[in-house]
Design a protein around this motif. Structure first.
Motif, PDB file in Angstrom:
ATOM      1  N   LYS A  45       0.799  -1.226   0.000  1.00  0.00           N
ATOM      2  CA  LYS A  45       0.000   0.000   0.000  1.00  0.00           C
ATOM      3  C   LYS A  45       0.832   1.277   0.000  1.00  0.00           C
ATOM      4  N   THR A  46       2.139   1.166   0.154  1.00  0.00           N
ATOM      5  CA  THR A  46       2.986   2.358   0.079  1.00  0.00           C
ATOM      6  C   THR A  46       3.367   2.700  -1.353  1.00  0.00           C
ATOM      7  N   GLU A  47       3.062   1.806  -2.301  1.00  0.00           N
ATOM      8  CA  GLU A  47       3.473   2.023  -3.688  1.00  0.00           C
ATOM      9  C   GLU A  47       2.295   2.455  -4.556  1.00  0.00           C
ATOM     10  N   THR A  48       2.539   3.452  -5.374  1.00  0.00           N
ATOM     11  CA  THR A  48       1.518   3.958  -6.284  1.00  0.00           C
ATOM     12  C   THR A  48       1.300   2.976  -7.428  1.00  0.00           C
ATOM     13  N   LEU A  49       0.278   3.254  -8.217  1.00  0.00           N
ATOM     14  CA  LEU A  49       0.029   2.430  -9.398  1.00  0.00           C
ATOM     15  C   LEU A  49       1.207   2.511 -10.359  1.00  0.00           C
ATOM     16  N   ALA A  50       1.758   3.696 -10.538  1.00  0.00           N
ATOM     17  CA  ALA A  50       2.904   3.868 -11.443  1.00  0.00           C
ATOM     18  C   ALA A  50       4.099   3.050 -10.971  1.00  0.00           C
ATOM     19  N   ILE A  53       3.392  -0.618 -11.709  1.00  0.00           N
ATOM     20  CA  ILE A  53       3.570  -0.871 -13.141  1.00  0.00           C
ATOM     21  C   ILE A  53       5.059  -0.975 -13.480  1.00  0.00           C
ATOM     22  N   THR A  54       5.866  -0.116 -12.871  1.00  0.00           N
ATOM     23  CA  THR A  54       7.318  -0.166 -13.094  1.00  0.00           C
ATOM     24  C   THR A  54       7.891  -1.495 -12.621  1.00  0.00           C
ATOM     25  N   ARG A  55       7.417  -2.000 -11.491  1.00  0.00           N
ATOM     26  CA  ARG A  55       7.864  -3.311 -10.993  1.00  0.00           C
ATOM     27  C   ARG A  55       7.573  -4.393 -12.044  1.00  0.00           C
ATOM     28  N   ALA A  56       6.353  -4.375 -12.566  1.00  0.00           N
ATOM     29  CA  ALA A  56       5.975  -5.378 -13.562  1.00  0.00           C
ATOM     30  C   ALA A  56       6.825  -5.244 -14.820  1.00  0.00           C
ATOM     31  N   GLN A  57       7.049  -4.011 -15.263  1.00  0.00           N
ATOM     32  CA  GLN A  57       7.851  -3.776 -16.464  1.00  0.00           C
ATOM     33  C   GLN A  57       9.291  -4.234 -16.278  1.00  0.00           C
ATOM     34  N   ASN A  58       9.830  -4.038 -15.083  1.00  0.00           N
ATOM     35  CA  ASN A  58      11.207  -4.454 -14.813  1.00  0.00           C
ATOM     36  C   ASN A  58      11.344  -5.973 -14.796  1.00  0.00           C
ATOM     37  N   LEU A  59      10.296  -6.657 -14.405  1.00  0.00           N
ATOM     38  CA  LEU A  59      10.319  -8.122 -14.411  1.00  0.00           C
ATOM     39  C   LEU A  59      10.072  -8.642 -15.824  1.00  0.00           C
ATOM     40  N   ASN A  60       8.929  -8.273 -16.405  1.00  0.00           N
ATOM     41  CA  ASN A  60       8.588  -8.601 -17.793  1.00  0.00           C
ATOM     42  C   ASN A  60       8.963 -10.045 -18.142  1.00  0.00           C
ATOM     43  N   PHE A 136       0.078  -7.230 -13.747  1.00  0.00           N
ATOM     44  CA  PHE A 136       0.153  -7.722 -12.369  1.00  0.00           C
ATOM     45  C   PHE A 136      -1.224  -8.201 -11.898  1.00  0.00           C
ATOM     46  N   ILE A 137      -1.193  -9.091 -10.920  1.00  0.00           N
ATOM     47  CA  ILE A 137      -2.405  -9.715 -10.393  1.00  0.00           C
ATOM     48  C   ILE A 137      -2.972  -8.851  -9.274  1.00  0.00           C
ATOM     49  N   ALA A 138      -4.283  -8.682  -9.260  1.00  0.00           N
ATOM     50  CA  ALA A 138      -4.922  -7.920  -8.196  1.00  0.00           C
ATOM     51  C   ALA A 138      -6.139  -8.673  -7.665  1.00  0.00           C
ATOM     52  N   ILE A 139      -6.430  -8.434  -6.403  1.00  0.00           N
ATOM     53  CA  ILE A 139      -7.640  -8.950  -5.769  1.00  0.00           C
ATOM     54  C   ILE A 139      -8.686  -7.843  -5.838  1.00  0.00           C
ATOM     55  N   GLU A 140      -9.862  -8.145  -6.329  1.00  0.00           N
ATOM     56  CA  GLU A 140     -10.908  -7.148  -6.475  1.00  0.00           C
ATOM     57  C   GLU A 140     -12.149  -7.561  -5.691  1.00  0.00           C
ATOM     58  N   ALA A 141     -12.984  -6.579  -5.426  1.00  0.00           N
ATOM     59  CA  ALA A 141     -14.251  -6.842  -4.739  1.00  0.00           C
ATOM     60  C   ALA A 141     -15.318  -7.215  -5.756  1.00  0.00           C
ATOM     61  N   CYS A 142     -16.160  -8.171  -5.383  1.00  0.00           N
ATOM     62  CA  CYS A 142     -17.315  -8.517  -6.201  1.00  0.00           C
ATOM     63  C   CYS A 142     -18.507  -8.713  -5.271  1.00  0.00           C
ATOM     64  N   SER A 143     -19.658  -9.045  -5.826  1.00  0.00           N
ATOM     65  CA  SER A 143     -20.869  -9.159  -5.020  1.00  0.00           C
ATOM     66  C   SER A 143     -20.783 -10.264  -3.973  1.00  0.00           C
ATOM     67  N   LYS A 144     -19.846 -11.195  -4.162  1.00  0.00           N
ATOM     68  CA  LYS A 144     -19.719 -12.322  -3.226  1.00  0.00           C
ATOM     69  C   LYS A 144     -18.436 -12.254  -2.401  1.00  0.00           C
ATOM     70  N   GLY A 145     -17.800 -11.086  -2.382  1.00  0.00           N
ATOM     71  CA  GLY A 145     -16.601 -10.947  -1.572  1.00  0.00           C
ATOM     72  C   GLY A 145     -15.398 -10.532  -2.388  1.00  0.00           C
ATOM     73  N   LEU A 146     -14.266 -11.133  -2.115  1.00  0.00           N
ATOM     74  CA  LEU A 146     -13.014 -10.809  -2.788  1.00  0.00           C
ATOM     75  C   LEU A 146     -12.605 -11.943  -3.709  1.00  0.00           C
TER      76      LEU A 146
END
Length: 261
Positions: A45-50, A53-60, A136-146
């Motif tokens: 949570k200390t890292e911005t979206l940008a 994205i940079t982390r993902a790009q560096n791994l690629n 990158f993979i994210a956990i999102e909210a839906c009508s039945k939870g996460l």
């Protein structure tokens, strides 16, 4: 016999070493220990979206997936809520992946979490398409939870549907490891005139079994061949890995259909 590597570190330098390890094991290191994948966790949570994205790009990498959300669970030893960093979310998702049948995607799977938290500057549900496009993979909210949006890799070279899917890559790497394990039984035997034909028949039989088991979707029988290189025999074959079902579209035609008695 390691299939998925989860470093309990949010350090990008460690993640780079994990990527290098996976690349090595997919090449010259494969025969000695087997191809493998990895899931890594960012600083959360200390890292911005940008920054994410940079982390993902560096791994690629087709072999490495990335998560970057903190989460809360009920601690099994105390029974109270506990917040953990994204490296443990990577561990959780890795456990889900290896405990399910080969090539089963984590798409819409629901991990047992109380909540997830990321930087206030991005929202996993509202920005799902952008997140998926950035690797990158994210956990999102839906009508039945996460739930897991999709289990993708950090591969960003193009939109290859196999190299960018964690489960499809699991299909590919399992195919290689399993086929090698079957054919390695011939190592230490003499190479005779019929050996190439024998290896080909063994390979064809095992690939057919992999199709039946759902490890791969299909293989091209005509592409299957064996090169006799002296003390080395090289098996060549084109396979179709098992891909995830990520979308179902409905094409409806509306018309008046008279009823009759």
């Amino acid at each position: 016999e390691v299939q998925v590597v989860i470093p309990l570190s949010t350090d990008s330098a460690v993640h780079s070493k994990v990527r290098a390890h996976c690349n090595y094991m997919a090449g010259v290191g494969g025969p000695s220990g087997g191809e493998r994948q990895a899931i890594v966790g960012g600083a959360g949570k200390t890292e911005t979206l940008a920054q994410t994205i940079t982390r993902a790009q560096n791994l690629n990498s087709r072999y490495v997936s990335l998560v970057n959300q903190n989460f809360k669970i009920v601690a099994p030893d105390t029974g109270v809520s506990e917040e953990l960093d994204p490296s443990y979310l990577a561990l959780l998702l890795g456990g889900m992946q290896v405990s399910s049948p080969v090539a089963t995607p984590l798409t819409w799977k629901k991990p047992n979490l109380l909540s997830v938290e990321n930087h206030a500057g991005w929202d996993a549900t509202q920005q799902a398409e952008k997140i998926l496009a950035k690797g990158f993979i994210a956990i999102e909210a839906c009508s039945k939870g996460l739930r897991v949006q999709r289990s993708i890799t950090t591969y960003l070279v193009d939109d290859n549907p196999i190299l960018s899917e964690l489960s499809s890559m699991e299909s590919v790497l399992t195919c290689v490891r399993d086929l090698r394990a079957q054919l390695n039984s011939m190592i230490g035997t003499p190479a005779r005139a019929f050996t190439a034909s024998l290896i080909k028949s063994f390979a064809k039989a095992r690939l057919s079994q992999q199709v039946d088991l759902g490890i791969i979707k299909a293989f091209d029988d005509k592409s299957l061949g064996v090169d006799d290189l002296g003390d080395t025999f090289r098996v060549n074959v084109t396979i179709a890995p098992t891909e995830p079902i990520n979308f179902i579209t409905i094409n409806l035609t509306v018309d008046r259909i008279p009823s009759s008695a």
